[in-house]
Write a protein that holds these residues in place. Structure first.
Motif, PDB file in Angstrom:
ATOM      1  N   TYR A 253      16.085  58.648  20.301  1.00 54.35           N
ATOM      2  CA  TYR A 253      17.071  58.056  19.064  1.00 54.35           C
ATOM      3  C   TYR A 253      18.361  57.356  19.544  1.00 54.35           C
ATOM      4  O   TYR A 253      18.652  56.238  19.317  1.00 54.35           O
ATOM      5  CB  TYR A 253      17.045  58.766  17.979  1.00 54.35           C
ATOM      6  N   ASN A 254      19.089  58.397  20.238  1.00 54.93           N
ATOM      7  CA  ASN A 254      20.325  58.188  20.839  1.00 54.93           C
ATOM      8  C   ASN A 254      20.353  56.995  21.889  1.00 54.93           C
ATOM      9  O   ASN A 254      21.254  56.051  22.137  1.00 54.93           O
ATOM     10  CB  ASN A 254      20.933  59.430  21.275  1.00 54.93           C
ATOM     11  N   LEU A 255      19.300  57.095  22.680  1.00 52.46           N
ATOM     12  CA  LEU A 255      19.331  56.160  23.902  1.00 52.46           C
ATOM     13  C   LEU A 255      18.938  54.689  23.378  1.00 52.46           C
ATOM     14  O   LEU A 255      19.589  54.024  23.862  1.00 52.46           O
ATOM     15  CB  LEU A 255      18.339  56.643  24.813  1.00 52.46           C
ATOM     16  N   ALA A 256      18.100  54.749  22.531  1.00 51.18           N
ATOM     17  CA  ALA A 256      17.752  53.543  21.826  1.00 51.18           C
ATOM     18  C   ALA A 256      18.979  52.739  21.155  1.00 51.18           C
ATOM     19  O   ALA A 256      18.967  51.725  20.946  1.00 51.18           O
ATOM     20  CB  ALA A 256      16.574  53.378  20.578  1.00 51.18           C
ATOM     21  N   GLU A 257      20.033  53.205  20.790  1.00 52.19           N
ATOM     22  CA  GLU A 257      21.067  52.796  19.958  1.00 52.19           C
ATOM     23  C   GLU A 257      22.184  52.462  21.165  1.00 52.19           C
ATOM     24  O   GLU A 257      23.180  51.858  20.677  1.00 52.19           O
ATOM     25  CB  GLU A 257      21.652  53.691  19.034  1.00 52.19           C
ATOM     26  N   VAL A 258      21.859  52.637  22.295  1.00 51.16           N
ATOM     27  CA  VAL A 258      22.822  52.440  23.302  1.00 51.16           C
ATOM     28  C   VAL A 258      22.970  51.022  23.690  1.00 51.16           C
ATOM     29  O   VAL A 258      24.130  50.252  23.351  1.00 51.16           O
ATOM     30  CB  VAL A 258      22.804  53.163  24.766  1.00 51.16           C
ATOM     31  N   ASN A 259      22.067  50.373  24.136  1.00 50.27           N
ATOM     32  CA  ASN A 259      22.184  48.716  24.394  1.00 50.27           C
ATOM     33  C   ASN A 259      20.859  48.102  24.508  1.00 50.27           C
ATOM     34  O   ASN A 259      19.756  49.067  24.383  1.00 50.27           O
ATOM     35  CB  ASN A 259      22.988  48.529  25.790  1.00 50.27           C
ATOM     36  N   VAL A 260      20.699  46.841  24.671  1.00 51.24           N
ATOM     37  CA  VAL A 260      19.552  46.156  24.430  1.00 51.24           C
ATOM     38  C   VAL A 260      18.307  46.414  25.803  1.00 51.24           C
ATOM     39  O   VAL A 260      17.320  46.739  25.361  1.00 51.24           O
ATOM     40  CB  VAL A 260      19.749  44.650  24.848  1.00 51.24           C
ATOM     41  N   ASP A 261      19.031  46.877  27.039  1.00 52.06           N
ATOM     42  CA  ASP A 261      18.336  47.106  28.045  1.00 52.06           C
ATOM     43  C   ASP A 261      17.461  48.544  27.889  1.00 52.06           C
ATOM     44  O   ASP A 261      16.400  48.558  28.169  1.00 52.06           O
ATOM     45  CB  ASP A 261      19.144  47.437  29.299  1.00 52.06           C
ATOM     46  N   CYS A 262      18.080  49.499  27.323  1.00 50.91           N
ATOM     47  CA  CYS A 262      17.471  50.815  26.888  1.00 50.91           C
ATOM     48  C   CYS A 262      16.291  50.246  25.816  1.00 50.91           C
ATOM     49  O   CYS A 262      15.225  51.232  26.030  1.00 50.91           O
ATOM     50  CB  CYS A 262      18.256  51.707  26.255  1.00 50.91           C
ATOM     51  N   ARG A 263      16.413  49.620  25.001  1.00 50.32           N
ATOM     52  CA  ARG A 263      15.523  49.490  24.154  1.00 50.32           C
ATOM     53  C   ARG A 263      14.302  48.668  24.824  1.00 50.32           C
ATOM     54  O   ARG A 263      12.997  48.902  24.423  1.00 50.32           O
ATOM     55  CB  ARG A 263      15.749  48.560  22.911  1.00 50.32           C
ATOM     56  N   LEU A 264      14.642  47.724  25.493  1.00 48.61           N
ATOM     57  CA  LEU A 264      13.516  47.019  26.276  1.00 48.61           C
ATOM     58  C   LEU A 264      12.674  47.816  27.272  1.00 48.61           C
ATOM     59  O   LEU A 264      11.483  47.858  27.395  1.00 48.61           O
ATOM     60  CB  LEU A 264      13.983  45.767  27.003  1.00 48.61           C
ATOM     61  N   LYS A 265      13.454  48.746  27.711  1.00 46.94           N
ATOM     62  CA  LYS A 265      12.507  49.785  29.128  1.00 46.94           C
ATOM     63  C   LYS A 265      11.923  50.701  28.121  1.00 46.94           C
ATOM     64  O   LYS A 265      10.718  51.161  28.624  1.00 46.94           O
ATOM     65  CB  LYS A 265      13.771  50.422  29.808  1.00 46.94           C
ATOM     66  N   LEU A 266      12.311  51.233  27.141  1.00 48.61           N
ATOM     67  CA  LEU A 266      11.577  52.034  26.295  1.00 48.61           C
ATOM     68  C   LEU A 266      10.217  51.596  25.875  1.00 48.61           C
ATOM     69  O   LEU A 266       9.229  52.061  25.722  1.00 48.61           O
ATOM     70  CB  LEU A 266      12.421  52.800  25.174  1.00 48.61           C
ATOM     71  N   ALA A 267      10.388  50.158  25.092  1.00 42.57           N
ATOM     72  CA  ALA A 267       9.228  49.583  24.643  1.00 42.57           C
ATOM     73  C   ALA A 267       8.209  49.193  25.693  1.00 42.57           C
ATOM     74  O   ALA A 267       7.124  49.271  25.365  1.00 42.57           O
ATOM     75  CB  ALA A 267       9.925  48.409  23.957  1.00 42.57           C
ATOM     76  N   SER A 268       8.482  49.011  26.862  1.00 42.56           N
ATOM     77  CA  SER A 268       7.634  48.781  28.018  1.00 42.56           C
ATOM     78  C   SER A 268       7.108  50.069  28.633  1.00 42.56           C
ATOM     79  O   SER A 268       6.311  49.897  29.598  1.00 42.56           O
ATOM     80  CB  SER A 268       8.174  47.879  28.965  1.00 42.56           C
ATOM     81  N   GLU A 269       7.602  51.124  28.252  1.00 42.24           N
ATOM     82  CA  GLU A 269       7.230  52.384  28.765  1.00 42.24           C
ATOM     83  C   GLU A 269       5.781  52.881  28.322  1.00 42.24           C
ATOM     84  O   GLU A 269       5.487  52.757  27.118  1.00 42.24           O
ATOM     85  CB  GLU A 269       8.218  53.600  28.405  1.00 42.24           C
ATOM     86  N   ARG A 270       4.981  52.953  28.999  1.00 38.59           N
ATOM     87  CA  ARG A 270       3.478  53.250  28.906  1.00 38.59           C
ATOM     88  C   ARG A 270       3.536  54.598  27.927  1.00 38.59           C
ATOM     89  O   ARG A 270       4.127  55.601  27.970  1.00 38.59           O
ATOM     90  CB  ARG A 270       2.621  53.704  29.893  1.00 38.59           C
ATOM     91  N   TRP A 271       2.627  54.415  26.835  1.00 37.99           N
ATOM     92  CA  TRP A 271       2.336  55.374  25.927  1.00 37.99           C
ATOM     93  C   TRP A 271       3.533  55.509  24.917  1.00 37.99           C
ATOM     94  O   TRP A 271       3.361  56.359  23.882  1.00 37.99           O
ATOM     95  CB  TRP A 271       1.970  56.810  26.254  1.00 37.99           C
ATOM     96  N   ALA A 272       4.580  55.256  24.916  1.00 37.40           N
ATOM     97  CA  ALA A 272       5.838  55.410  24.109  1.00 37.40           C
ATOM     98  C   ALA A 272       5.560  55.040  22.686  1.00 37.40           C
ATOM     99  O   ALA A 272       5.955  55.897  21.782  1.00 37.40           O
ATOM    100  CB  ALA A 272       7.166  54.471  24.753  1.00 37.40           C
ATOM    101  N   ILE A 273       4.956  53.936  22.345  1.00 39.05           N
ATOM    102  CA  ILE A 273       4.825  53.556  20.792  1.00 39.05           C
ATOM    103  C   ILE A 273       3.886  54.428  20.526  1.00 39.05           C
ATOM    104  O   ILE A 273       3.772  55.022  19.561  1.00 39.05           O
ATOM    105  CB  ILE A 273       4.391  52.194  20.845  1.00 39.05           C
TER     106      ILE A 273
END
Length: 356
Positions: A253-273
């Motif tokens: 939750y805190n990492l997703a608020e940091v910057n765009v790059d964190c959000r992009l990498k998390l969305a592309s992480e397998r099984w994350a969603i």
């Protein structure tokens, strides 16, 4: 209070750390300079020290000159052997098993005192700015594979308590350094704990990362490790342990608020969603964890580059929207972002024609 005890407690831990290293990894003998400029050292050589200057005044009972010389040679030889024994690692200062166990217990007790200090609000600012304290506890968690478990746990809990006030730049500041911990070594030590199989440790490491990233000054040191952090946190969400899931979601939750790059990498992480949705659907027994998981998904869908990936979960989002009123507002916004933005032709068509 912390200043009153910190030197003694940190000294106990540092002393144990010094003798806990394997002999082949320990440093060579240090030059002993104690009493080097004094005639009388206090180590039993008073006669030789004084006699070297007062040779012209023979003492009664010494005998002839030759016997006095022989006596001096023997004493010098004995002194050389004593010096060799002094530097030998197997000498007086290399403790036996009982002595090492006592040192270890003292170090654990000292770490427990420091941990308890970190719970006191009056000590937090002082300890978070005390470089020696931070270097000692980070070194303990850095060697978590070989170090005493209770010592590592106490050190880890101390850092977690201080994390909201901790600025990693202290390790490159002008404050006196005792152990030479760098910002990179500190983050690598946390990553080592995060990968630990022990639940208490990797949960604490996840919470620690989530607290550290809140401080913008820590971002440059944490961002290079974001892909590894995301992967491990997503793995923790798959564990059946609710506390591991909570720690992982809180950090993400805190990492997703940091910057765009964190959000992009998390969305592309397998099984994350999938695993974020599972936390909500199960549901997690703590509603706040489910709320944060939903808000992570909302942060991810706010990035146009992520919408193609998230469209595959449109039906799952709609199911939660209609089945769980607690998060209906959040998932309504998520579906709106997915289907009503003109920059995505598929999403635009679905928004206009209501295609599901």
């Amino acid at each position: 209070m912390f200043f009153l005890y910190h030197w003694v407690t940190l000294k106990q831990i540092d002393d144990w750390r010094d003798i806990a290293l394997p002999k082949e990894l320990s440093k060579g003998p240090r030059a002993r300079t104690l009493g080097v400029n004094s005639l009388v050292t206090g180590f039993g050589s008073e006669f030789e020290a004084l006699g070297s200057i007062n040779n012209a005044f023979p003492r009664s009972g010494v005998g002839s000159g030759s016997s006095a010389a022989d006596s001096l040679v023997q004493k010098n030889a004995a002194r050389v052997r004593s010096s060799e024994w002094w530097f030998d690692e197997d000498g007086l200062f290399n403790l036996d098993d009982e002595g090492r166990a006592e040192k270890q217990q003292c170090a654990v007790g000292a770490s427990n005192i420091i941990r308890n200090f970190s719970f006191m609000p009056d000590n937090e600012v002082i300890m978070a700015q005390h470089r020696h304290c931070l270097e000692t506890v980070f070194q303990c968690i850095e060697d978590h594979v070989t170090e005493d478990e209770e010592l590592v746990t106490n050190a880890l809990e101390t850092i977690v308590n201080l994390a909201p006030l901790l600025d990693l730049r202290i390790f490159s500041s002008s404050k006196q350094s005792y152990i030479k911990i760098t910002e990179k070594r500190a983050v690598e030590a946390i990553m080592g704990i995060l990968g630990s199989p022990f639940k208490a440790w990797h949960c604490a490491a996840a919470e620690l990362l989530g607290r550290l990233i809140i401080n913008p000054d820590n971002e440059p040191f944490l961002l290079p490790f974001v892909p590894q952090i995301h992967k491990r946190l997503v793995d923790l969400m798959s564990l059946p342990a609710f506390d591991a899931q909570a720690a992982a979601v809180g950090a993400l939750y805190n990492l997703a608020e940091v910057n765009v790059d964190c959000r992009l990498k998390l969305a592309s992480e397998r099984w994350a969603i999938d695993r974020l949705l599972r936390v909500i659907k199960t549901p997690h027994p703590v509603p706040e964890v489910c709320r944060k998981a939903a808000m992570i998904l909302e942060s991810l869908v706010s990035e146009p580059q992520n919408r193609v990936l998230l469209l595959a979960y449109e039906n799952a989002f709609a199911e939660i929207l209609f089945s769980d009123g607690r998060y209906s507002d959040t998932f309504a916004r998520i579906l709106y972002e997915l289907t009503s933005r003109p920059n995505n032709k598929v999403a635009s068509a679905r928004g206009i024609w209501g295609c599901g």
